[in-house]
Design an enzyme around this catalytic site. Sequence first.
Site, PDB file in Angstrom:
ATOM      1  CB  CYS A   2      -0.903   0.047   1.237  1.00 24.18           C
ATOM      2  SG  CYS A   2      -2.075  -1.320   1.372  1.00 24.18           S
ATOM      3  NE  ARG A  18      -4.744   2.178   1.649  1.00 23.30           N
ATOM      4  CZ  ARG A  18      -4.842   1.619   2.862  1.00 23.30           C
ATOM      5  NH1 ARG A  18      -5.859   1.914   3.649  1.00 23.30           N
ATOM      6  NH2 ARG A  18      -3.966   0.723   3.258  1.00 23.30           N
ATOM      7  CG  ASN A  82       0.762  -6.230   4.676  1.00 22.04           C
ATOM      8  OD1 ASN A  82       0.440  -6.671   5.778  1.00 22.04           O
ATOM      9  ND2 ASN A  82       1.315  -6.989   3.743  1.00 22.04           N
TER      10      ASN A  82
END
Length: 329
Positions: A2, A18, A82
């Site tokens: 990400c 994001r 993550n």
Amino acid sequence: MCTALSIKSDEGKYFFGRNMDLAYTFNQAVMIIPKSFQFKDKVTGNMITNNRAIIGMGTVIDNHPTIADGMNENGLACAGLNFAGYAYWEKEPVEGKTNIGPYDFIQWVLSNHDTIEEVKKDIENIELVDISLNEKTPCPTLHWMISDKTGKSIVVEKTKNKFAFYDNTVGVMTNNPTFDWHLTNLNEYLYLTPNYPNDTKWSDQELTPLGIGAGSLGIPGDFAPASRFVRIAYIRAHMTSVKNDIQAVTQFFHMLDYVKMVKGGVITKDGLEDLTLYSSCMDQQEGIYYYKSYDNNRISAVDMKKEKLEGKELKIFLYPTTQDINYQN
């Protein structure tokens, strides 16, 4: 995988959002969690009351809302990215702490705080515990970027060695390894520039740039977290003027596209295609959540100020999965 980003418009307003890079969907949709909404804490068994209205992308598991990224009614925003192989959760609740599951960290941040300074003050009082939502849903491995509407930003990480937060001086974040490593790694790329390089001479050989963009020669172009961190930090540092909200949102999504994952580019060890499932951009002043999905890249928007911000029921908005094309003839 990400990427998170924060930018400022010429009007002094901040935007946060994001790329969600994932090989599968998680029944995601934009939701509004109103003030006074209650749900059960999986760690303590107590009921949690939402203290501030929250808008964000998330899902509901066993009547328990979990947020991937969002902001509250006062402009504080947070995203979980993550952090596999680095994230560490306590096996049991810790006495004297407010114990929560890592999937509830964003809710804890946004429900109880309005500024980065408030989060910094309170974060030492919480602990993250490895208690899953249910048998089919293990605890996620995450770290978080948090930004308020004044532009202050931090990254929060819990590893086996420490529970730490870092002032985010570059306004971006990706995945492994730890945030302080990424900041150090940027020193390897300090020569990058958007400017056209000057001609030079090596011995008796005249050297001249072979084309536009030669100043950024050497910037990593792969999809690895360290490379995406360099690219998004570089493009943010050299961002041009954005005069108003629409320009800011447009520029924001273009910047996220610069580190976007496309089908076929990355295959996971399980044989799945990793891709940018959706991209989000939050207007922290106006309370508007903008987003686009992999299957529909038209920008959608949900304005939390047009909804009731106090109540007992979640409001969930339809997630677009079909491309929307503007046919002009």
